[in-house]
Motif scaffolding. Structure first.
Motif, PDB file in Angstrom:
ATOM      1  N   VAL A  32       2.736 -24.220 -48.256  1.00 21.06           N
ATOM      2  CA  VAL A  32       3.909 -24.932 -48.752  1.00 21.06           C
ATOM      3  C   VAL A  32       3.414 -26.266 -49.277  1.00 21.06           C
ATOM      4  N   PRO A  49       7.069 -19.214 -39.044  1.00 24.58           N
ATOM      5  CA  PRO A  49       8.485 -19.169 -39.412  1.00 24.58           C
ATOM      6  C   PRO A  49       9.381 -18.359 -38.481  1.00 24.58           C
ATOM      7  N   LEU A  70       2.371 -20.574 -41.872  1.00 23.89           N
ATOM      8  CA  LEU A  70       2.467 -21.367 -43.091  1.00 23.89           C
ATOM      9  C   LEU A  70       1.786 -22.714 -42.867  1.00 23.89           C
ATOM     10  N   ILE A 126       1.427 -26.486 -44.361  1.00 21.63           N
ATOM     11  CA  ILE A 126       2.184 -27.401 -45.211  1.00 21.63           C
ATOM     12  C   ILE A 126       1.296 -28.577 -45.604  1.00 21.63           C
ATOM     13  N   LYS A 166      10.887 -23.698 -44.439  1.00 26.12           N
ATOM     14  CA  LYS A 166       9.620 -24.349 -44.781  1.00 26.12           C
ATOM     15  C   LYS A 166       9.863 -25.603 -45.611  1.00 26.12           C
TER      16      LYS A 166
END
Length: 185
Positions: free
Chosen positions: A45, A110, A119, A121, A163
């Motif tokens: 992300v 998630p 994920l 970031i 996200k």
């Protein structure tokens, strides 16, 4: 009391291009149970922040929710690819921008109840505009919004993508703490 489940047996029930689904037989506090687990290669992300305090955002149709979702740029990690490299690649593909500076913010799972997806970031700054390179069959509308506007949208429940909520809240927190004062106009 915590209890660690031990896998007794495991089998793949589906292997697709994006995900695999595994059925595990596990020990539980009361005996045995079945867990269905989605395996995913992981994703990135991107909180792409411009010097004027605007973040790059996207609108694209997402089939699982049958609608257009407002979200931060993101994408999957290719096999053998490092998350930071995936973030820079996805930023370029989806927004046309390149970043001279990238900073890892956090990682998140998630939906730990059934998915092993993770994920990563990242905050991307010192952005330079360029040309997009969308994946086949990908249609994205690119927008810019101030971090304050995005924060208000998260609080009001207008940004539904988790996200993106995390990315916005982290960047807003960094700005409020003065951690990006040297970068922002």
């Amino acid at each position: 009391m915590t209890f660690e489940e031990k896998t007794i047996d495991s089998e793949y029930v589906f292997k697709g291009k994006l995900i695999k689904v595994r059925r595990d037989k596990v020990t539980t506090v009361d005996g045995e149970s079945i867990r269905e687990i989605v395996e995913h290669s992981g994703g990135v992300v991107i909180a792409a922040l411009k010097e004027n305090g605007n973040m790059l955002m996207e609108r694209q149709f997402r089939k699982p929710v049958e609608g257009i979702v407002f979200e931060a740029p993101a994408g999957k990690i290719d096999p053998g690819e490092e998350p930071v490299d995936a973030a820079l690649r996805e930023l370029k593909e989806e927004t046309g921008y390149t970043a001279r500076k990238i900073e890892f913010l956090t990682k998140t799972y998630p939906s730990v109840g059934f998915s092993a997806e993770i994920l990563y970031i990242y905050l991307c700054t010192e952005l330079e505009a360029g040309e997009t390179d969308f994946d086949d069959n990908e249609a994205i509308d690119l927008e810019e919004h101030s971090i304050d506007e995005l924060y208000d949208m998260v609080i009001a429940g207008e940004i539904i993508d988790a996200k993106t909520q995390i990315a916005v809240m982290m960047v807003k927190g960094m700005i409020d703490k003065g951690e990006l004062a040297d970068y922002l106009d």
